[in-house]
Design a protein around this motif. Structure first.
Motif, PDB file in Angstrom:
ATOM      1  N   ASP A 105       0.863  -1.176   0.000  1.00 29.45           N
ATOM      2  CA  ASP A 105       0.000   0.000   0.000  1.00 29.45           C
ATOM      3  C   ASP A 105       0.907   1.235   0.000  1.00 29.45           C
ATOM      4  N   ILE A 106       0.400   2.342  -0.475  1.00 25.31           N
ATOM      5  CA  ILE A 106       1.233   3.546  -0.568  1.00 25.31           C
ATOM      6  C   ILE A 106       0.967   4.503   0.593  1.00 25.31           C
ATOM      7  N   ASP A 107      -0.264   5.035   0.636  1.00 24.07           N
ATOM      8  CA  ASP A 107      -0.601   6.048   1.630  1.00 24.07           C
ATOM      9  C   ASP A 107      -0.587   5.439   3.027  1.00 24.07           C
ATOM     10  N   GLY A 108       0.235   5.993   3.909  1.00 19.61           N
ATOM     11  CA  GLY A 108       0.336   5.484   5.268  1.00 19.61           C
ATOM     12  C   GLY A 108       1.396   4.416   5.445  1.00 19.61           C
ATOM     13  N   VAL A 109       1.935   3.929   4.320  1.00 21.29           N
ATOM     14  CA  VAL A 109       2.970   2.886   4.378  1.00 21.29           C
ATOM     15  C   VAL A 109       4.295   3.422   3.838  1.00 21.29           C
ATOM     16  N   LEU A 110       4.266   3.905   2.606  1.00 21.14           N
ATOM     17  CA  LEU A 110       5.457   4.531   2.032  1.00 21.14           C
ATOM     18  C   LEU A 110       5.479   6.036   2.289  1.00 21.14           C
ATOM     19  N   THR A 111       4.282   6.645   2.283  1.00 19.42           N
ATOM     20  CA  THR A 111       4.195   8.095   2.428  1.00 19.42           C
ATOM     21  C   THR A 111       3.010   8.489   3.309  1.00 19.42           C
ATOM     22  N   VAL A 112       3.035   9.718   3.774  1.00 21.74           N
ATOM     23  CA  VAL A 112       1.861  10.385   4.357  1.00 21.74           C
ATOM     24  C   VAL A 112       1.790  11.760   3.702  1.00 21.74           C
ATOM     25  N   SER A 113       0.644  12.071   3.108  1.00 19.96           N
ATOM     26  CA  SER A 113       0.492  13.295   2.307  1.00 19.96           C
ATOM     27  C   SER A 113       1.605  13.388   1.260  1.00 19.96           C
ATOM     28  N   TRP A 114       1.978  12.231   0.697  1.00 20.08           N
ATOM     29  CA  TRP A 114       2.948  12.077  -0.380  1.00 20.08           C
ATOM     30  C   TRP A 114       4.380  12.415   0.032  1.00 20.08           C
ATOM     31  N   GLU A 115       4.621  12.573   1.322  1.00 20.07           N
ATOM     32  CA  GLU A 115       5.977  12.750   1.818  1.00 20.07           C
ATOM     33  C   GLU A 115       6.486  11.397   2.318  1.00 20.07           C
ATOM     34  N   PRO A 116       7.704  10.970   1.923  1.00 23.01           N
ATOM     35  CA  PRO A 116       8.203   9.650   2.315  1.00 23.01           C
ATOM     36  C   PRO A 116       8.309   9.501   3.830  1.00 23.01           C
ATOM     37  N   LEU A 117       7.883   8.347   4.328  1.00 19.60           N
ATOM     38  CA  LEU A 117       8.079   8.034   5.734  1.00 19.60           C
ATOM     39  C   LEU A 117       9.534   7.636   5.961  1.00 19.60           C
ATOM     40  N   PRO A 118      10.069   7.852   7.163  1.00 21.12           N
ATOM     41  CA  PRO A 118      11.478   7.561   7.428  1.00 21.12           C
ATOM     42  C   PRO A 118      11.867   6.126   7.062  1.00 21.12           C
ATOM     43  N   GLY A 119      12.927   6.000   6.276  1.00 18.36           N
ATOM     44  CA  GLY A 119      13.456   4.693   5.926  1.00 18.36           C
ATOM     45  C   GLY A 119      12.754   3.978   4.797  1.00 18.36           C
ATOM     46  N   ALA A 120      11.645   4.531   4.295  1.00 17.84           N
ATOM     47  CA  ALA A 120      10.848   3.822   3.285  1.00 17.84           C
ATOM     48  C   ALA A 120      11.565   3.724   1.946  1.00 17.84           C
TER      49      ALA A 120
END
Length: 259
Positions: free
Chosen positions: A10-25
């Motif tokens: 999944d993308i939203d909430g897994v790789l990004t939040v509001s299209w900003e990368p999550l740490p380490g993703a």
């Protein structure tokens, strides 16, 4: 984990939040690709086309192209073509997904099918009441997904699943769902990667639509504690995830991948 050959993400909430990368993703996805595992980004996002999604993720550092992205609107178009060929469709959605809907015929009156996409400012009383009228007149109801909410940098936001429940109850109909948690969505991703369910992993922040739905067809499920994850939702879920990790950054270690 040695048998895993494909990873659905999944993308939203897994790789990004509001299209900003999550740490380490970004680094975690790079390691997964370097290990030779197949990757499919599977999303119920209805605010952007798969091309736009891929461009945004690539610009943020993720090694992805449009061919890696499978969106619920793409599956919706395929479902309509197969089960309602030539149907006149009324779309209620926040965002431009026309490219992903392909040859679907969109109309503003007398539709055969109502397609409910993702929620946004357009989900006002007038729009919902208009859809209610179409359903009373006999139109079929297709829901791109049933998500109740998603997480942004401003917190949790209502999604179309909250409105879908009211429409179903008021019009006394039941929607056909084309995105997650539909088994067809996961099966399409597996077919694209040429992978069997028992050799695939699904990583998501929605325990019901992402993780448990995938587990029901034999895919190993991994819940991340980012995005829309809430402890109380996990505690009250209809099942138990195969794995729970703090974030997508922990996935290479779960898979036993080299540094």
């Amino acid at each position: 984990m040695e048998s895993v050959r494909a990873v659905l993400i999944d993308i939203d909430g897994v790789l990004t939040v509001s299209w900003e990368p999550l740490p380490g993703a970004v680094e975690a996805l790079r390691r997964i690709r370097a290990a030779g595992l197949g990757v499919a980004l599977v999303t119920n996002t209805t605010s952007r086309t798969r091309t736009s999604i891929a461009e945004t993720l690539s610009g943020a550092g993720f090694e992805v192209g449009a061919e890696d992205v499978l969106t619920a609107p793409v599956l919706t178009a395929a479902h309509l073509a197969e089960h309602f060929p030539g149907a006149r469709c009324a779309l209620l959605n926040s965002g431009d997904i026309g490219e992903d809907l392909g040859d679907v015929t969109l109309v503003d009156e007398r539709p055969d099918v109502v397609v409910l996409g993702g929620a946004g400012p357009g989900f006002d009383y007038a729009a919902l009441n208009r859809v209610f009228g179409y359903l009373q007149q006999g139109a079929r109801l297709i829901a791109v997904h049933r998500n109740l909410y998603w997480r942004t940098d401003a917190g949790l936001q209502l999604d179309s699943g909250a409105f879908l429940l009211g429409l179903e109850r008021a019009a006394r109909v039941e929607a056909e769902v084309t995105g997650k948690p539909s088994p067809a969505f996961f099966e399409a991703a597996l077919a694209r990667l040429g992978a069997a369910a028992d050799r695939a992993l699904m990583v998501g922040d929605d325990i019901e639509s992402d993780v448990l739905a995938a587990q029901r067809i034999g895919i190993t499920g991994v819940l991340v504690r980012t995005g829309k994850y809430q402890p109380e939702t996990l505690a009250s879920a209809s099942g138990t995830p195969d794995h729970v990790v703090d974030s997508f950054a922990d996935l290479p270690a779960l898979l036993g991948l080299p540094q």
